[in-house]
Each structure stands twice: as structure tokens, then as C-alpha cells.
Design a protein around this motif. Sequence first.
Motif, PDB file in Angstrom:
ATOM      1  N   THR A   1      75.605 -39.180 -16.797  1.00 25.42           N
ATOM      2  CA  THR A   1      75.813 -38.473 -18.068  1.00 25.42           C
ATOM      3  C   THR A   1      77.251 -37.971 -18.173  1.00 25.42           C
ATOM      4  OG1 THR A   1      73.498 -37.779 -18.121  1.00 25.42           O
ATOM      5  CG2 THR A   1      75.035 -36.576 -19.526  1.00 25.42           C
TER       6      THR A   1
ATOM      7  N   THR B   1      71.244 -38.947 -12.652  1.00 21.83           N
ATOM      8  CA  THR B   1      71.481 -38.813 -14.090  1.00 21.83           C
ATOM      9  C   THR B   1      72.675 -37.916 -14.388  1.00 21.83           C
ATOM     10  OG1 THR B   1      69.095 -39.043 -14.440  1.00 21.83           O
ATOM     11  CG2 THR B   1      70.383 -38.200 -16.275  1.00 21.83           C
TER      12      THR B   1
ATOM     13  N   SER C   1      67.765 -42.554 -13.551  1.00 19.96           N
ATOM     14  CA  SER C   1      66.657 -41.606 -13.422  1.00 19.96           C
ATOM     15  C   SER C   1      65.607 -42.124 -12.444  1.00 19.96           C
ATOM     16  CB  SER C   1      66.025 -41.335 -14.786  1.00 19.96           C
ATOM     17  OG  SER C   1      65.445 -42.514 -15.314  1.00 19.96           O
TER      18      SER C   1
ATOM     19  N   LEU D   1      64.220 -36.612 -29.201  1.00 21.30           N
ATOM     20  CA  LEU D   1      65.109 -35.596 -29.775  1.00 21.30           C
ATOM     21  C   LEU D   1      66.435 -36.202 -30.213  1.00 21.30           C
ATOM     22  CD1 LEU D   1      64.504 -32.565 -27.368  1.00 21.30           C
ATOM     23  CD2 LEU D   1      63.830 -32.751 -29.767  1.00 21.30           C
ATOM     24  N   PHE D   2      67.005 -37.065 -29.375  1.00 18.12           N
ATOM     25  CA  PHE D   2      68.286 -37.681 -29.724  1.00 18.12           C
ATOM     26  C   PHE D   2      68.145 -38.592 -30.941  1.00 18.12           C
ATOM     27  CE2 PHE D   2      69.496 -37.057 -25.078  1.00 18.12           C
ATOM     28  CZ  PHE D   2      70.376 -36.025 -25.366  1.00 18.12           C
TER      29      PHE D   2
ATOM     30  N   MET E   1      73.353 -41.213 -25.077  1.00 24.04           N
ATOM     31  CA  MET E   1      72.520 -40.253 -24.365  1.00 24.04           C
ATOM     32  C   MET E   1      71.106 -40.782 -24.130  1.00 24.04           C
ATOM     33  SD  MET E   1      74.333 -37.631 -23.523  1.00 24.04           S
ATOM     34  CE  MET E   1      75.540 -38.893 -23.151  1.00 24.04           C
ATOM     35  N   VAL E   2      70.595 -41.575 -25.064  1.00 26.11           N
ATOM     36  CA  VAL E   2      69.284 -42.201 -24.878  1.00 26.11           C
ATOM     37  C   VAL E   2      69.344 -43.233 -23.754  1.00 26.11           C
ATOM     38  CG1 VAL E   2      67.528 -43.674 -25.958  1.00 26.11           C
ATOM     39  CG2 VAL E   2      68.557 -41.809 -27.257  1.00 26.11           C
TER      40      VAL E   2
ATOM     41  N   THR F   1      59.619 -40.479 -24.247  1.00 29.83           N
ATOM     42  CA  THR F   1      60.375 -39.454 -23.524  1.00 29.83           C
ATOM     43  C   THR F   1      60.907 -38.420 -24.508  1.00 29.83           C
ATOM     44  OG1 THR F   1      61.045 -41.103 -21.877  1.00 29.83           O
ATOM     45  CG2 THR F   1      62.317 -39.062 -21.969  1.00 29.83           C
ATOM     46  N   ARG F   2      60.727 -37.147 -24.183  1.00 31.85           N
ATOM     47  CA  ARG F   2      61.100 -36.086 -25.119  1.00 31.85           C
ATOM     48  C   ARG F   2      62.582 -36.121 -25.475  1.00 31.85           C
ATOM     49  NH1 ARG F   2      59.168 -30.126 -23.702  1.00 31.85           N
ATOM     50  NH2 ARG F   2      57.193 -31.242 -24.017  1.00 31.85           N
ATOM     51  N   SER F   3      63.439 -36.338 -24.488  1.00 27.76           N
ATOM     52  CA  SER F   3      64.880 -36.349 -24.764  1.00 27.76           C
ATOM     53  C   SER F   3      65.256 -37.494 -25.696  1.00 27.76           C
ATOM     54  CB  SER F   3      65.662 -36.452 -23.458  1.00 27.76           C
ATOM     55  OG  SER F   3      65.325 -37.640 -22.757  1.00 27.76           O
ATOM     56  N   SER F   4      64.650 -38.664 -25.489  1.00 31.32           N
ATOM     57  CA  SER F   4      64.940 -39.811 -26.355  1.00 31.32           C
ATOM     58  C   SER F   4      64.516 -39.527 -27.787  1.00 31.32           C
ATOM     59  CB  SER F   4      64.234 -41.066 -25.843  1.00 31.32           C
ATOM     60  OG  SER F   4      64.690 -41.423 -24.563  1.00 31.32           O
TER      61      SER F   4
END
Length: 415
Positions: free
Chosen positions: A327, A323, A217, A20-21, A209-210, A15-18
Amino acid sequence: MFRLWKKEMKRILQTRSSLLFLAGALILSVFMAYVPVTFERFSYEENGQKITLNGREALAVKKDLQSPNAGEVTPEKLAAGLAVYQRCLTAYGDFYSGEFPLNVHNNEILPWMAMVTRLLEIMADSETGIAPEYAQITEADALNFYDRCRTHVTDLMNLEYRDNPAVKKIAGKMYDKVQGPFYYYPGYNTNMTEYVGMYLFLLMFLCVMVTTPLFCSEYQTGADDILRSTKYGRRTLAFIKILCAIPISIAAFTLCMTVFMVISNSLFGWECRRTSIQILFSAATLLPLDVGGMQNLIMLAGFVALLSCVSFTLFLSSACKNTTIATGLSIMFCLLPSILYTMTGSSFSAYLRILLPSGGLGGTNAFVYALTSYFEFLKIGPATVWTPWLLLTVPAVEIPLFLWLTVRTYCRRNL
């Protein structure tokens, strides 16, 4: 079940967000470890001009000036340093004034500063807590340094907890284990310790956040309705997500904190880990630790708090329908202890800080300050407990509690 775990782990890590974090956490470990050395400054006069060195160059010069006094802090060293201070004050006046010769300060005052500052601290008045002038301290006081340290702790307890004999007794027993001599190795400073605390908070925040979208979701997209209809069952699916979130957080913490500590200790000097925290922070610090032991204890507290926050976030994710809500709540609970503790300073916020998973991470509420700078004790029923012990044990107890609530909430959803 193992195949399902592998697929879920692969899904999270792709996952892109994971990504990035987690990448941000690693980059921050390098950045936050290096930043404190950029604050180092050293100025001197040469041919009538003031020259200022910055960063690693300044740190190297200061360490070179202070290195002759490195090692064991003996009463004789303290007496010698006090004599230098008093001689310079007589000749040039207050060395904090702009008129004090800069090179004299560098060559005479700086080499003794860490030790003589602690001598000034322990000579504080027992009734007011106000430190005397350097000129009022005698050679005999310096030679009696270690005995005076114990008297100083007693004086502090009488000032801060005059009506609480339990605290005075506990603090006295703790300080009995602090045995001299202390040790000092120049380089590492309190700024570095503050950055350890700040980075632990940021690392916790990124891991949270991950974790946040793991359950909610799939509620939001409807994928969870399909997964629940498979042969694996709700409990298995809940365990799968937990067994993904916790190892990812552990791996991120281990890698990032290893990188952080290797860089910071390499910059400031590995020998600094042998400095007694009683010299670096306060002579009245209650634990018999050197900087290395302090770093290890701070990392342990950060590790326990991070896992507690991740476990709590899993619970929030399992309970929230989307989400955005999960969050928002995760961010709020991460920041709440720091906000309340800074703004109110009340006994209620002190207890709330202990109960919330992120209570030992953040600003002035951080574990590092409770360990090195504050005399904070809380009454738990009939017992009186030093706050750092609570910041270690309460999150550890909360981890299985929040994980149990996660499984229970997920399994009972829509029933």
C-alpha cells in the motif's frame, strides 16, 4: 478455472474495503461532476443594489447573455465584438477596474468575452509574447483572425523552442490540420476540464487501493501457501487474480466516468461539446478538436493510465510480503509524478513522469494540461515527440509488461 475465477471475484467484491472504495468512486463521480457548477457566480445591479446569483441560476443567466453569439466564430463577429470592447473602454475605462459599470459589463462585454480574448491572445508581440491593449487592435486584425492564428503558433514556437527546428516543424504540421472556422457555445468552462483530470486521478487511486491486497494479503495470512499446493498451479492462480483486477477496474471506470460525463454535460449543456478547444483554451492549441473530442481523448488517456497503474500495483502486490508495504509503495508511485513535476519542473522529472504509470494523472502533470495548455516536446533518441502522445502510448505499452512481471514474480516467489 472458471469456478475459481468466480470464487475469487466474489471474494474481492464481498470484501468490505473493496466495496467502500468502489462505492466511494461512484459517489465521487456525482460529487465531482456537480461541484464546478457551484463555483458559478453572476452579479448585477438593480435599483442601486448589487445582487449575486450562484450555481445553476448564475450559469443559466450567463448562457442566456452569451447565446446570441453562439455558433460559428466568424471574422465579422470578432470585429463587432472588438468594436464593442473599444467603445466601452473609451466611455468607461478599464473594465477590470471596480469603477466599470457592472450592468454594462454584463450586457456589452460578457457576450463577446470568449471570442475577443482569443483575438487579444493572437495579437501578442512576436518578440516578447506580450499581448497589446485592446485599443491597439484594428478591425483588419479581427478580419484576419484565422491567418493570424497560424502566425501566432509560429511566433510561439520561435519564442519557446528557438534552437529546436524539429519542434517548430512538428508543431507547424500539427496546426496545419486545425482548420477554421472555430465554434463557440457558452456554458462549459476550463474549471470543468480540470475537474475531469482530478476525478480521473481519484478514480485511479481508488482502483489501485482495491487491487493492492490481491496477492500480498494472502502472503500475510499464509493462505497463499495452501493455494499453491492445489492442482491449479501458480501460473493459473496469478492469471485468476489478474483476470479479476482488470475487469473490476474496467467496469468501475466505465460506470463512474459515464455517470460523471452525463451529469457534467447535462449541467453545462450538451451543445457545449461542439465548442472548439481553440476558443475555450488557447487559439494555439495544436489538435483540431472540439470539447467533445477533447473529453473523449482525456478519458482514453485516463483509461490507459488507470489500467497501467492497476497492472503496476498487481506487480507490487505480487512482490511485497505484506499489505502495508504494498500500500505504501502504491501510494508513493501514484503521487510521485505530481510531486516531482510540481516541485522541480526539470527535464528529469518530465521523463520520469512519462515512464511512471500515473504520469498523466494528478496535478500540473496531468494529460489535460499537456493537451490544452503546454507546448511540451521531449526528445526520445533521434525523435522529438509531443508529450500527450507519449502519455497515451507509454502506459499502453507498460500494461502487458507489468502483467508479465506480475506472473513471473508470483511464480518465482520463494524459489
